[in-house]
Design a protein around this motif. Sequence first.
Motif, short mmCIF file in Angstrom:
data_model
loop_
_atom_site.label_atom_id
_atom_site.label_comp_id
_atom_site.label_asym_id
_atom_site.label_seq_id
_atom_site.Cartn_x
_atom_site.Cartn_y
_atom_site.Cartn_z
N ALA A 102 11.70 -11.30 8.98
CA ALA A 102 11.04 -10.72 10.16
C ALA A 102 9.52 -10.96 10.13
O ALA A 102 8.88 -11.05 11.18
CB ALA A 102 11.33 -9.22 10.24
N TYR A 103 8.96 -11.09 8.93
CA TYR A 103 7.50 -11.25 8.81
C TYR A 103 7.13 -12.66 8.36
O TYR A 103 6.08 -12.88 7.76
CB TYR A 103 6.94 -10.20 7.83
CG TYR A 103 7.30 -8.80 8.25
CD1 TYR A 103 6.54 -8.14 9.21
CD2 TYR A 103 8.44 -8.17 7.75
CE1 TYR A 103 6.90 -6.86 9.64
CE2 TYR A 103 8.80 -6.90 8.19
CZ TYR A 103 8.03 -6.25 9.13
OH TYR A 103 8.38 -5.00 9.57
N SER A 147 9.77 -9.54 17.47
CA SER A 147 9.22 -8.17 17.50
C SER A 147 7.87 -8.03 16.81
O SER A 147 7.18 -7.05 17.02
CB SER A 147 10.18 -7.20 16.79
OG SER A 147 11.38 -7.12 17.47
N LYS A 148 7.53 -8.96 15.95
CA LYS A 148 6.33 -8.77 15.13
C LYS A 148 5.16 -9.59 15.69
O LYS A 148 4.49 -9.15 16.59
CB LYS A 148 6.66 -9.10 13.67
CG LYS A 148 7.85 -8.30 13.12
CD LYS A 148 7.58 -6.82 13.13
CE LYS A 148 8.82 -6.00 12.83
NZ LYS A 148 8.61 -4.59 12.95
N ASN A 162 10.20 -5.01 3.73
CA ASN A 162 9.60 -3.86 4.42
C ASN A 162 10.23 -2.64 3.76
O ASN A 162 11.45 -2.55 3.74
CB ASN A 162 9.94 -3.91 5.90
CG ASN A 162 9.55 -2.64 6.62
OD1 ASN A 162 8.75 -1.85 6.13
ND2 ASN A 162 10.12 -2.44 7.80
N MET A 165 22.11 -8.63 12.86
CA MET A 165 22.66 -8.03 11.63
C MET A 165 23.92 -7.25 11.94
O MET A 165 24.91 -7.31 11.22
CB MET A 165 21.64 -7.04 11.03
CG MET A 165 20.59 -7.68 10.17
SD MET A 165 19.50 -6.34 9.61
CE MET A 165 17.93 -7.11 9.89
N PHE A 185 14.56 -2.17 3.67
CA PHE A 185 14.55 -1.96 5.12
C PHE A 185 15.63 -0.97 5.58
O PHE A 185 16.82 -1.20 5.38
CB PHE A 185 14.72 -3.31 5.82
CG PHE A 185 14.74 -3.23 7.31
CD1 PHE A 185 13.78 -2.51 8.00
CD2 PHE A 185 15.74 -3.86 8.04
CE1 PHE A 185 13.80 -2.42 9.37
CE2 PHE A 185 15.77 -3.78 9.42
CZ PHE A 185 14.79 -3.06 10.08
N ALA A 217 15.44 -8.81 2.38
CA ALA A 217 14.33 -8.85 3.34
C ALA A 217 13.18 -9.55 2.61
O ALA A 217 12.69 -9.07 1.61
CB ALA A 217 13.92 -7.44 3.75
N GLY A 268 17.07 -8.11 19.14
CA GLY A 268 16.31 -7.96 17.89
C GLY A 268 17.11 -8.57 16.76
O GLY A 268 18.32 -8.84 16.90
N SER A 269 16.45 -8.80 15.63
CA SER A 269 17.22 -9.34 14.50
C SER A 269 18.23 -8.31 14.02
O SER A 269 19.27 -8.65 13.46
CB SER A 269 16.29 -9.82 13.38
OG SER A 269 15.35 -8.84 13.08
N GLU A 270 17.95 -7.04 14.28
CA GLU A 270 18.92 -6.01 13.91
C GLU A 270 20.21 -6.13 14.72
O GLU A 270 21.29 -5.80 14.25
CB GLU A 270 18.32 -4.61 14.11
CG GLU A 270 17.39 -4.25 12.99
CD GLU A 270 16.82 -2.86 13.20
OE1 GLU A 270 17.52 -1.89 12.90
OE2 GLU A 270 15.68 -2.75 13.67
N ARG A 294 13.42 -6.33 22.59
CA ARG A 294 14.55 -6.53 21.69
C ARG A 294 15.08 -7.97 21.74
O ARG A 294 16.06 -8.28 22.43
CB ARG A 294 15.70 -5.55 22.00
CG ARG A 294 15.31 -4.09 22.16
CD ARG A 294 14.55 -3.57 20.94
NE ARG A 294 15.33 -3.69 19.72
CZ ARG A 294 14.86 -4.24 18.61
NH1 ARG A 294 13.62 -4.72 18.53
NH2 ARG A 294 15.60 -4.31 17.55
#
Length: 361
Positions: free
Chosen positions: A192-193, A221-222, A163, A95, A116, A159, A90-92, A230
Motif C-alpha cells: 500500500a505504501y 488510497s495513499k 502499517n 484481500m 495491519f 504488509a 480498495g486493496s482491502e 475506494r
Amino acid sequence: MPLVPSYIKTLANYIPGKPIEDVQRELGLKNIIKLASNENSMGPSPLALEAIQKSMKLTHRYPDSSGYNLRKKLSENYNVKLDNVVLGAGSEGIMSTIMRTFLLQDDEIITAKNSFIGFRVLANASGRKVHWVPMKNYRYDLKAMSEKINEYTKIIYIANPDNPMGTYITREEFDDFYKIVPERVLIILDEAYFEYAQKEKNFPDSMKYRYDNIITLRTFSKVYGLAGVRIGYGFAHESLIRNLMKVKVPFEPSFLAQVSGFSALEDKLFIDKSLKLNGEGMNYLYENFSKLNVRVVPSVANFVTTVWNSPKQAKSIFEKLLKKGIIVRHLNSFGWTDCLRVSIGLKEENKRLIECLKSIV
Ligand SMILES: Cc1ncc(COP(=O)(O)O)c(C=O)c1O
C-alpha cells in the motif's frame, strides 16, 4: 445451530482513526487536523478529481464490471498482461476477494501479529486458523513465520512496508524467505505504501519478481489521495486473477473509482509533489521528535510511529493532543499500547503538532 458463527461473535470491530466530525461534535472544536489514517494530506490528485467531476453525469449507469480501461492502463504501465490485473474497492476489497476465493475448510493463514488491522479482521472473519507471529524489533520476523508453515498453510500475508510500524523487509530477506515457501502457498504482498518506500535501495519491488504464487496489492488510497473513493489494484498470475474475477463482487469498484484511478495514474506532478512533501515532513518530524526526546520507529511510509514510556503515557498524550484539535492514532487496537502513530501532514500541520507536543511533554 447458532445463527452467528462463534468466530464472528468474538470478532473485534475494525476501529478506524477518529473522524474529524466526531472530534468536532464531541469536543466542540473547530480547527482540527487529522494525522491518524495515513491519508495524503495534500488532498486528492487534481486530475482524478477532474475525471470524477466529468463522469458524475454517468452515474446512473452500472460500471464496467471487468474494469477494462483501468486494468488496461495498469497493464501497460507495469508491463504485464491485462489478465494479470485485478481491481477492487480498495486493496482491502481485493484481500476480501482473495479470502473468499482460495481458502478451503482446513486451510491456515500465517501473518505477523500486531500488523495491519484490516487484514486481521478479514483473517478472523474467515474462521480459519491463523498463526499470528510476533514481530521482532518492530519488523516482520520472516524466520519465525517460515517455521509456522505446514501442510495446511494456504495464505501468507506480508504488509511491506508494515502499517503501523513503517518498517520493511529487504530484498535479501524476502529472497531467503521465498525459497522456503512451498509453491502451493499464496503470498500476499501488500504494498500500500510502495510509492513512498521505493526510494530504499534494498526494498523488494514485488513487480520485479512475478512468481506464480505471489499477489501484489497496491492502492490509490495513499499517495494518489483517493482513500474515500475506494480503489485498489493487484497483480498476479492469470490463473489466480481469472478466479478472483469470478468471485469479486460484480460492479466493484464503482464507476467513479475506476475513472479516478485512471486519471490519477497520469498525475505525475501531484505524485512528485506528494512524495517531496512527505520526505520533508518526515525529516522535520524526526528532527523535532529527537529534540523532544520522543522515540520513533524509523519509517519508509507516509507515517511514523512514536514509542512512549507506558500505555498510560501514550493514552494521555493522545488525549491531550485531541483536546488541542490534533488527531493522531493511539495504537492500542493494533496491540501496541505504548505507541502513537502520526501521519505526515502539510508543513503547517506538522509544525502545529510539534508546537503542541512541546507544550505537553
Ligand atoms: C498495509 C495496508 N494495506 C492496505 C490498506 C488499505 O488500503 P485500501 O484503502 O486500498 O483498502 C492500508 C490502509 O491503511 C494499509 O495500511
